[in-house]
Design a protein around this motif. Structure first.
Motif, PDB file in Angstrom:
ATOM      1  N   GLY A 194     -15.267 -64.020 -40.827  1.00  0.00           N
ATOM      2  CA  GLY A 194     -16.433 -63.144 -40.862  1.00  0.00           C
ATOM      3  C   GLY A 194     -16.122 -61.696 -41.203  1.00  0.00           C
ATOM      4  N   PRO A 195     -15.115 -61.058 -40.561  1.00  0.00           N
ATOM      5  CA  PRO A 195     -14.820 -59.656 -40.887  1.00  0.00           C
ATOM      6  C   PRO A 195     -14.464 -59.425 -42.351  1.00  0.00           C
ATOM      7  N   TRP A 196     -13.806 -60.393 -42.972  1.00  0.00           N
ATOM      8  CA  TRP A 196     -13.452 -60.250 -44.388  1.00  0.00           C
ATOM      9  C   TRP A 196     -14.717 -60.171 -45.243  1.00  0.00           C
ATOM     10  N   PHE A 197     -15.698 -61.055 -44.977  1.00  0.00           N
ATOM     11  CA  PHE A 197     -16.943 -61.034 -45.745  1.00  0.00           C
ATOM     12  C   PHE A 197     -17.705 -59.733 -45.515  1.00  0.00           C
ATOM     13  N   VAL A 198     -17.665 -59.197 -44.298  1.00  0.00           N
ATOM     14  CA  VAL A 198     -18.332 -57.926 -44.018  1.00  0.00           C
ATOM     15  C   VAL A 198     -17.717 -56.818 -44.862  1.00  0.00           C
ATOM     16  N   ARG A 199     -16.402 -56.807 -44.969  1.00  0.00           N
ATOM     17  CA  ARG A 199     -15.730 -55.735 -45.715  1.00  0.00           C
ATOM     18  C   ARG A 199     -15.996 -55.797 -47.206  1.00  0.00           C
ATOM     19  N   ILE A 200     -16.089 -56.985 -47.769  1.00  0.00           N
ATOM     20  CA  ILE A 200     -16.240 -57.073 -49.226  1.00  0.00           C
ATOM     21  C   ILE A 200     -17.704 -57.081 -49.663  1.00  0.00           C
ATOM     22  N   ALA A 201     -18.638 -57.142 -48.708  1.00  0.00           N
ATOM     23  CA  ALA A 201     -20.061 -57.085 -49.071  1.00  0.00           C
ATOM     24  C   ALA A 201     -20.386 -55.703 -49.636  1.00  0.00           C
ATOM     25  N   ASP A 202     -21.305 -55.647 -50.594  1.00  0.00           N
ATOM     26  CA  ASP A 202     -21.658 -54.352 -51.192  1.00  0.00           C
ATOM     27  C   ASP A 202     -22.869 -53.709 -50.523  1.00  0.00           C
ATOM     28  N   THR A 203     -23.275 -54.233 -49.370  1.00  0.00           N
ATOM     29  CA  THR A 203     -24.277 -53.558 -48.547  1.00  0.00           C
ATOM     30  C   THR A 203     -23.546 -52.761 -47.469  1.00  0.00           C
ATOM     31  N   GLY A 204     -24.310 -52.043 -46.646  1.00  0.00           N
ATOM     32  CA  GLY A 204     -23.716 -51.426 -45.477  1.00  0.00           C
ATOM     33  C   GLY A 204     -23.347 -52.500 -44.461  1.00  0.00           C
ATOM     34  N   SER A 232     -22.772 -53.057 -33.931  1.00  0.00           N
ATOM     35  CA  SER A 232     -21.599 -52.349 -33.440  1.00  0.00           C
ATOM     36  C   SER A 232     -20.317 -52.966 -33.979  1.00  0.00           C
ATOM     37  N   TRP A 233     -20.250 -54.303 -33.974  1.00  0.00           N
ATOM     38  CA  TRP A 233     -19.039 -54.988 -34.434  1.00  0.00           C
ATOM     39  C   TRP A 233     -18.801 -54.752 -35.928  1.00  0.00           C
ATOM     40  N   HIS A 234     -19.843 -54.880 -36.729  1.00  0.00           N
ATOM     41  CA  HIS A 234     -19.673 -54.698 -38.174  1.00  0.00           C
ATOM     42  C   HIS A 234     -19.280 -53.262 -38.514  1.00  0.00           C
ATOM     43  N   LEU A 235     -19.812 -52.291 -37.798  1.00  0.00           N
ATOM     44  CA  LEU A 235     -19.374 -50.905 -38.013  1.00  0.00           C
ATOM     45  C   LEU A 235     -17.899 -50.755 -37.653  1.00  0.00           C
ATOM     46  N   GLY A 236     -17.483 -51.379 -36.551  1.00  0.00           N
ATOM     47  CA  GLY A 236     -16.090 -51.294 -36.132  1.00  0.00           C
ATOM     48  C   GLY A 236     -15.144 -51.967 -37.103  1.00  0.00           C
ATOM     49  N   ILE A 237     -15.590 -53.070 -37.714  1.00  0.00           N
ATOM     50  CA  ILE A 237     -14.742 -53.815 -38.647  1.00  0.00           C
ATOM     51  C   ILE A 237     -14.262 -52.936 -39.797  1.00  0.00           C
ATOM     52  N   LEU A 238     -15.102 -52.003 -40.232  1.00  0.00           N
ATOM     53  CA  LEU A 238     -14.737 -51.142 -41.369  1.00  0.00           C
ATOM     54  C   LEU A 238     -13.663 -50.127 -41.006  1.00  0.00           C
ATOM     55  N   HIS A 239     -13.437 -49.887 -39.718  1.00  0.00           N
ATOM     56  CA  HIS A 239     -12.534 -48.804 -39.314  1.00  0.00           C
ATOM     57  C   HIS A 239     -11.244 -49.270 -38.651  1.00  0.00           C
ATOM     58  N   THR A 240     -11.211 -50.490 -38.133  1.00  0.00           N
ATOM     59  CA  THR A 240     -10.004 -50.950 -37.472  1.00  0.00           C
ATOM     60  C   THR A 240      -9.456 -52.174 -38.188  1.00  0.00           C
ATOM     61  N   ARG A 241      -8.296 -52.642 -37.748  1.00  0.00           N
ATOM     62  CA  ARG A 241      -7.682 -53.814 -38.358  1.00  0.00           C
ATOM     63  C   ARG A 241      -8.441 -55.076 -37.976  1.00  0.00           C
ATOM     64  N   MET A 242      -8.381 -56.066 -38.848  1.00  0.00           N
ATOM     65  CA  MET A 242      -9.187 -57.263 -38.661  1.00  0.00           C
ATOM     66  C   MET A 242      -8.786 -58.028 -37.403  1.00  0.00           C
ATOM     67  N   GLY A 243      -7.494 -58.059 -37.103  1.00  0.00           N
ATOM     68  CA  GLY A 243      -7.053 -58.728 -35.881  1.00  0.00           C
ATOM     69  C   GLY A 243      -7.624 -58.067 -34.642  1.00  0.00           C
ATOM     70  N   ASN A 244      -7.579 -56.729 -34.606  1.00  0.00           N
ATOM     71  CA  ASN A 244      -8.157 -55.988 -33.486  1.00  0.00           C
ATOM     72  C   ASN A 244      -9.655 -56.241 -33.373  1.00  0.00           C
ATOM     73  N   ALA A 245     -10.346 -56.200 -34.511  1.00  0.00           N
ATOM     74  CA  ALA A 245     -11.796 -56.389 -34.499  1.00  0.00           C
ATOM     75  C   ALA A 245     -12.167 -57.748 -33.916  1.00  0.00           C
ATOM     76  N   THR A 246     -11.413 -58.787 -34.293  1.00  0.00           N
ATOM     77  CA  THR A 246     -11.716 -60.130 -33.802  1.00  0.00           C
ATOM     78  C   THR A 246     -11.436 -60.249 -32.319  1.00  0.00           C
ATOM     79  N   LEU A 247     -10.319 -59.693 -31.883  1.00  0.00           N
ATOM     80  CA  LEU A 247      -9.979 -59.751 -30.458  1.00  0.00           C
ATOM     81  C   LEU A 247     -11.004 -59.015 -29.608  1.00  0.00           C
ATOM     82  N   PHE A 248     -11.256 -57.761 -29.934  1.00  0.00           N
ATOM     83  CA  PHE A 248     -12.163 -56.963 -29.117  1.00  0.00           C
ATOM     84  C   PHE A 248     -13.607 -57.475 -29.225  1.00  0.00           C
ATOM     85  N   GLY A 249     -13.981 -57.995 -30.386  1.00  0.00           N
ATOM     86  CA  GLY A 249     -15.310 -58.550 -30.525  1.00  0.00           C
ATOM     87  C   GLY A 249     -15.543 -59.769 -29.641  1.00  0.00           C
TER      88      GLY A 249
END
Length: 290
Positions: free
Chosen positions: A27-37, A88-105
């Motif tokens: 999921g975080p990978w798709f969020v990062r490569i999407a051309d929306t916010g 909140s999670w999708h905003l965080g995904i853009l700023h931290t590493r994907m492993g961290n985002a998945t763990l904390f999410g």
């Protein structure tokens, strides 16, 4: 013949368990490569999945109407919490590493465990103490490493932690409806309730809402909202809580691997130790919830 059939059935259930975790980890990978916010990506994750979720509910005999007012209120409230969690999670995904985002999410498991103990008015026991201790130590290590890299990375971690808290609210509000209604029906209505919230946040942040390239958002909806959830629902009754909790450990590992391959996110030994501690805490928390 019986043994062969039983073995193939176990293999299928295990494949569903691991496949569901893998789909969610992407999921975080798709969020990062999407051309929306990022918040708009959460909106499309819900909206695009609704027809399939409703179809699954009807196909499995789950009713989509006729709920009591208290159930409707719980579902709408849960949908709002789910929307805030995704934002909140999708905003965080853009700023931290994907492993961290998945763990904390995924930290909602620990929050739900703490909430349950508060409702029962009791202190943690045995593995629960260990889960909290591992989570605190691992989180301190990961947050410290993020602060060393950049303040924005630390903010990303904190946004993902906030998402975990909000997801716990979603789970708690759905506990009573879940006892009598099906998972697909609950996902359908909570997604519909959450979509307007995400649209409002995306517009307030002046994000691009309408994409030019649709496939990352379609993949996000299918992987995170339909395929990942569906495979885990299918596998859930075939495994004990400890096994289900241990399988959760595959999510941060897959997300970290994708972060390294797709974005060059390198992990030091401190990151690996911190992630292992938090992952162990989440596995323990899931195993206590049955």
């Amino acid at each position: 013949m019986t043994n062969a059939t039983g073995g193939s059935g176990r293999a299928l259930h295990f494949a569903a368990l691991m496949g569901g975790n893998a789909a969610l980890a992407l999921g975080p990978w798709f969020v990062r490569i999407a051309d929306t916010g990022p918040v708009a990506a959460g909106l499309w994750r819900l909206v695009l999945a609704v027809p399939l979720l409703a179809g699954m509910a009807l196909a499995t005999g789950q009713k989509l109407t006729g709920y009591r007012p208290a159930v409707w209120a719980a579902i709408v409230g849960a949908g709002v919490f789910f929307a805030l969690d995704l934002g909140s999670w999708h905003l965080g995904i853009l700023h931290t590493r994907m492993g961290n985002a998945t763990l904390f999410g995924n930290s909602g498991s620990l929050i739900v465990m703490a909430w349950g103990m508060a409702m029962l008015r009791r202190w943690p026991r045995g593995r629960e103490w260990l889960a909290f201790a591992l989570a605190l130590l691992g989180s301190a290590i990961l947050l410290g490493r993020s602060l060393e890299m950049d303040r924005a990375t630390l903010i990303g971690d904190l946004l993902c932690l906030l998402a975990g808290v909000l997801y716990a609210g979603y789970i708690v509000l759905l506990q009573r409806p879940r006892a009598s209604l099906g998972n697909w029906a609950l996902l359908t209505w909570s997604s519909l309730a959450g979509a307007p919230v995400l649209l409002g946040i995306a517009l307030a942040l002046d994000e691009q809402v309408i994409p030019q390239v649709w496939w990352p958002l379609i993949a996000l909806a299918l992987a995170s909202q339909v395929l990942g959830q569906g495979l885990l629902i299918f596998a859930l009754r075939h495994f004990s809580a400890p096994v289900f909790g241990l399988a959760l450990l595959s999510q941060p590992a897959i997300a970290a691997a994708v972060g390294w391959l797709a974005f060059g996110e390198m992990l030091g030994w401190g990151d690996v130790v911190g992630m292992a501690l938090v992952a162990g805490a989440l596995a323990l928390a899931r195993s206590t919830q049955g």
